[in-house]
Design a protein around this motif. Structure first.
Motif, PDB file in Angstrom:
ATOM      1  N   TRP A  55       8.905  -4.309 -15.761  1.00 57.73           N
ATOM      2  CA  TRP A  55       8.119  -3.346 -14.830  1.00 57.73           C
ATOM      3  C   TRP A  55       7.653  -2.112 -15.876  1.00 57.73           C
ATOM      4  N   MET A  56       6.155  -1.745 -15.957  1.00 53.89           N
ATOM      5  CA  MET A  56       5.936  -0.685 -16.780  1.00 53.89           C
ATOM      6  C   MET A  56       4.820   0.066 -15.987  1.00 53.89           C
ATOM      7  N   GLY A  57       4.845   1.504 -15.919  1.00 48.36           N
ATOM      8  CA  GLY A  57       4.141   2.224 -14.935  1.00 48.36           C
ATOM      9  C   GLY A  57       3.673   3.466 -15.855  1.00 48.36           C
ATOM     10  N   ALA A  58       2.602   4.064 -15.248  1.00 49.10           N
ATOM     11  CA  ALA A  58       2.118   5.374 -15.941  1.00 49.10           C
ATOM     12  C   ALA A  58       1.741   6.194 -14.760  1.00 49.10           C
ATOM     13  N   VAL A  59       1.433   7.728 -14.980  1.00 47.18           N
ATOM     14  CA  VAL A  59       0.990   8.471 -14.127  1.00 47.18           C
ATOM     15  C   VAL A  59      -0.697   8.923 -14.428  1.00 47.18           C
ATOM     16  N   ASP A  60      -1.341   8.979 -13.280  1.00 47.97           N
ATOM     17  CA  ASP A  60      -2.493   9.522 -13.492  1.00 47.97           C
ATOM     18  C   ASP A  60      -3.384   9.087 -14.718  1.00 47.97           C
ATOM     19  N   THR A  61      -3.478   7.515 -14.855  1.00 46.60           N
ATOM     20  CA  THR A  61      -3.756   6.693 -15.916  1.00 46.60           C
ATOM     21  C   THR A  61      -5.303   6.007 -15.509  1.00 46.60           C
ATOM     22  N   PRO A  62      -6.060   5.774 -16.237  1.00 48.14           N
ATOM     23  CA  PRO A  62      -7.285   4.929 -15.869  1.00 48.14           C
ATOM     24  C   PRO A  62      -6.775   3.501 -15.723  1.00 48.14           C
ATOM     25  N   ALA A  63      -6.944   2.724 -15.115  1.00 48.37           N
ATOM     26  CA  ALA A  63      -6.540   1.345 -14.771  1.00 48.37           C
ATOM     27  C   ALA A  63      -7.010   0.529 -16.110  1.00 48.37           C
ATOM     28  N   SER A  64      -8.238   0.671 -16.436  1.00 46.26           N
ATOM     29  CA  SER A  64      -8.572   0.022 -17.881  1.00 46.26           C
ATOM     30  C   SER A  64      -7.636   0.161 -18.757  1.00 46.26           C
ATOM     31  N   ARG A  65      -6.952   1.417 -19.049  1.00 43.26           N
ATOM     32  CA  ARG A  65      -6.131   1.696 -20.114  1.00 43.26           C
ATOM     33  C   ARG A  65      -4.829   0.796 -19.878  1.00 43.26           C
ATOM     34  N   MET A  66      -4.486   0.888 -18.812  1.00 42.73           N
ATOM     35  CA  MET A  66      -3.207   0.074 -18.326  1.00 42.73           C
ATOM     36  C   MET A  66      -3.392  -1.280 -18.583  1.00 42.73           C
ATOM     37  N   HIS A 123       4.843  -6.553 -14.473  1.00 43.48           N
ATOM     38  CA  HIS A 123       4.419  -5.863 -13.269  1.00 43.48           C
ATOM     39  C   HIS A 123       3.973  -4.541 -13.753  1.00 43.48           C
ATOM     40  N   ALA A 124       2.646  -4.235 -13.737  1.00 40.14           N
ATOM     41  CA  ALA A 124       2.345  -2.840 -14.087  1.00 40.14           C
ATOM     42  C   ALA A 124       1.696  -2.107 -12.870  1.00 40.14           C
ATOM     43  N   ARG A 150      -3.749   9.157  -9.617  1.00 38.26           N
ATOM     44  CA  ARG A 150      -4.880   8.887  -9.675  1.00 38.26           C
ATOM     45  C   ARG A 150      -5.004   7.761 -10.761  1.00 38.26           C
ATOM     46  N   ALA A 151      -5.813   6.660 -10.348  1.00 37.60           N
ATOM     47  CA  ALA A 151      -6.060   5.493 -11.061  1.00 37.60           C
ATOM     48  C   ALA A 151      -7.559   5.269 -11.157  1.00 37.60           C
ATOM     49  N   ASP A 152      -8.544   5.791 -12.178  1.00 33.67           N
ATOM     50  CA  ASP A 152      -9.799   5.767 -12.124  1.00 33.67           C
ATOM     51  C   ASP A 152     -10.037   4.205 -12.600  1.00 33.67           C
ATOM     52  N   ASP A 153     -11.472   4.056 -12.157  1.00 37.52           N
ATOM     53  CA  ASP A 153     -11.777   2.408 -12.362  1.00 37.52           C
ATOM     54  C   ASP A 153     -10.793   1.310 -12.009  1.00 37.52           C
ATOM     55  N   HIS A 154     -10.110   1.629 -10.897  1.00 40.14           N
ATOM     56  CA  HIS A 154      -9.216   0.696 -10.467  1.00 40.14           C
ATOM     57  C   HIS A 154     -10.132  -0.347  -9.472  1.00 40.14           C
ATOM     58  N   ARG A 155      -9.654  -1.710  -9.697  1.00 42.92           N
ATOM     59  CA  ARG A 155     -10.247  -2.820  -9.035  1.00 42.92           C
ATOM     60  C   ARG A 155      -9.112  -3.326  -8.289  1.00 42.92           C
ATOM     61  N   ASP A 156      -9.428  -4.333  -7.288  1.00 41.05           N
ATOM     62  CA  ASP A 156      -8.491  -4.896  -6.536  1.00 41.05           C
ATOM     63  C   ASP A 156      -8.052  -6.156  -7.084  1.00 41.05           C
ATOM     64  N   ASP A 157      -8.797  -6.571  -8.190  1.00 39.16           N
ATOM     65  CA  ASP A 157      -8.665  -8.119  -8.819  1.00 39.16           C
ATOM     66  C   ASP A 157      -8.083  -7.734 -10.093  1.00 39.16           C
ATOM     67  N   ASP A 158      -7.678  -6.414 -10.711  1.00 40.44           N
ATOM     68  CA  ASP A 158      -7.040  -6.166 -12.019  1.00 40.44           C
ATOM     69  C   ASP A 158      -5.646  -6.433 -12.146  1.00 40.44           C
ATOM     70  N   GLY A 159      -4.936  -6.765 -11.103  1.00 44.65           N
ATOM     71  CA  GLY A 159      -3.509  -6.829 -11.095  1.00 44.65           C
ATOM     72  C   GLY A 159      -2.440  -5.707 -11.256  1.00 44.65           C
ATOM     73  N   ILE A 160      -3.142  -4.482 -11.074  1.00 48.21           N
ATOM     74  CA  ILE A 160      -2.648  -3.084 -11.361  1.00 48.21           C
ATOM     75  C   ILE A 160      -2.081  -2.745  -9.712  1.00 48.21           C
ATOM     76  N   LEU A 161      -0.749  -2.151  -9.619  1.00 48.81           N
ATOM     77  CA  LEU A 161      -0.483  -1.876  -8.521  1.00 48.81           C
ATOM     78  C   LEU A 161      -0.815  -0.150  -8.659  1.00 48.81           C
ATOM     79  N   VAL A 162      -1.213   0.333  -7.352  1.00 47.79           N
ATOM     80  CA  VAL A 162      -1.355   1.861  -7.456  1.00 47.79           C
ATOM     81  C   VAL A 162      -0.789   2.549  -6.391  1.00 47.79           C
ATOM     82  N   PHE A 163       0.077   3.431  -6.562  1.00 47.63           N
ATOM     83  CA  PHE A 163       0.845   4.303  -5.514  1.00 47.63           C
ATOM     84  C   PHE A 163       0.226   5.834  -5.628  1.00 47.63           C
ATOM     85  N   GLU A 164       0.124   6.309  -4.413  1.00 53.29           N
ATOM     86  CA  GLU A 164      -0.462   7.723  -4.313  1.00 53.29           C
ATOM     87  C   GLU A 164       0.488   8.620  -4.597  1.00 53.29           C
ATOM     88  N   THR A 165       1.813   8.455  -4.522  1.00 53.44           N
ATOM     89  CA  THR A 165       2.653   9.314  -4.609  1.00 53.44           C
ATOM     90  C   THR A 165       3.995   8.595  -5.157  1.00 53.44           C
TER      91      THR A 165
END
Length: 299
Positions: free
Chosen positions: A203-214, A237-238, A243-258
């Motif tokens: 598992w790897m995660g970041a905070v307020d990062t564009p989805a393209s960078r992840m 599992h990323a 905030r996750a700019d340019d996030h798409r549903d098919d990029d495989g990145i999970l996004v949590f608001e808090t």
């Protein structure tokens, strides 16, 4: 896909070899052709009639089945203990090879032979560790006074970029049974948390990062795994908190608001319990991840 095709071809080759060996043995020892339907029908008839058959015939059949299954297991099932030697073998191959570097591959650094006479070369300094928790403050102009009849101003929710939130994220994974590792620097990103669990999960995660960078960081990590491991697949599992700019549903990145949303999610996805006979394999997996992290941080 290439590894699956290789495993299939190895399995077919092993099955053909076993069939030829078994056919030779049964022909010479019992006069029985395992490729003849008539011989199998005759065997069924004498068994139905109660005619005794040599016990060695049945023992040979059982041995052929056991050897066949055991051989397929050794050829196809991944051997996790090779993780501990993957990086060392890759570096040794690079030292011995004289081929030009391939720009499409990520090769591990080869050791530089000492000059004559030998000279001690100081090790390159490790890149400074990023202080991900630091928050840059900018002067803020005072807010205009609220009207006397207005209610109390709403208190905004704190953003997940505060220094303490990274510790909160790491504690979430520790409480869920994962092992925290040092975070590598990949594609301009150093994750807020880098944790491993059983079953080759990472598992790897970041905070307020564009989805393209992840996504770029995940691709970078996957390329290292592909170049250094043959049959073992590590499941990455990323996720991003906030905030996750340019996030798409098919990029495989999970996004949590808090952070709380992440905590609720991980409460239902705890780490796999490591069995006693798998502890050695898990320790080898952890040592391999440490080696990959050190390699990425030195680039």
């Amino acid at each position: 896909m290439k590894r699956q095709i290789d495993s299939l071809l190895l399995g077919l080759l092993w099955a053909l070899t076993l069939a030829l060996g078994a056919g030779f043995w049964f022909n010479t020892k019992f006069g029985f052709n395992i490729f003849s339907g008539g011989h199998w029908r005759y065997l069924g008839q004498i068994q139905a009639a109660g005619t005794p058959v040599q016990p060695l015939f049945y023992i040979s059949l059982v041995l052929v089945v056991v050897i066949g299954i055991g051989g397929l297991y050794l050829l196809i099932v991944p051997r996790r203990r090779r993780m501990r030697r993957a990086i060392a073998e890759k570096m040794a191959a690079e030292r011995q090879g004289n081929s030009a570097p391939d720009a499409s591959r990520i090769d591990l650094p080869a050791a530089v032979p000492p000059a004559t006479p030998p000279q001690t070369t100081p090790a390159p300094p490790r890149p400074p560790r990023l202080n991900l928790g630091a928050v840059t403050t900018t002067p803020v102009s005072p807010a205009p006074a609220a009207p006397a009849n207005a209610g109390p101003a709403p208190i905004p929710n704190p953003t997940p970029t505060a220094a303490g939130d990274f510790e909160d994220i790491r504690r979430i994974f520790t409480d869920a049974g994962y092992t925290i590792k040092d975070s590598p620097r990949m594609a301009g990103l150093r994750p807020a948390v880098f944790a491993i669990g059983g079953g080759e999960n990472l598992w790897m995660g970041a905070v307020d990062t564009p989805a393209s960078r992840m996504t770029a960081a995940v691709d970078r990590l996957n390329s290292v795994f592909t170049d250094t491991l043959d049959d073992i697949q590590i499941h990455i599992h990323a996720f991003i908190v906030g905030r996750a700019d340019d996030h798409r549903d098919d990029d495989g990145i999970l996004v949590f608001e808090t952070v709380d949303a992440l905590r609720d999610y991980m409460a239902t996805h705890p780490a796999m319990v490591i069995a006693t006979d798998a502890i050695e394999d898990f320790n080898a997996y952890g040592e391999y991840i440490d080696t990959v992290v050190n390699y990425l941080n030195k680039m």
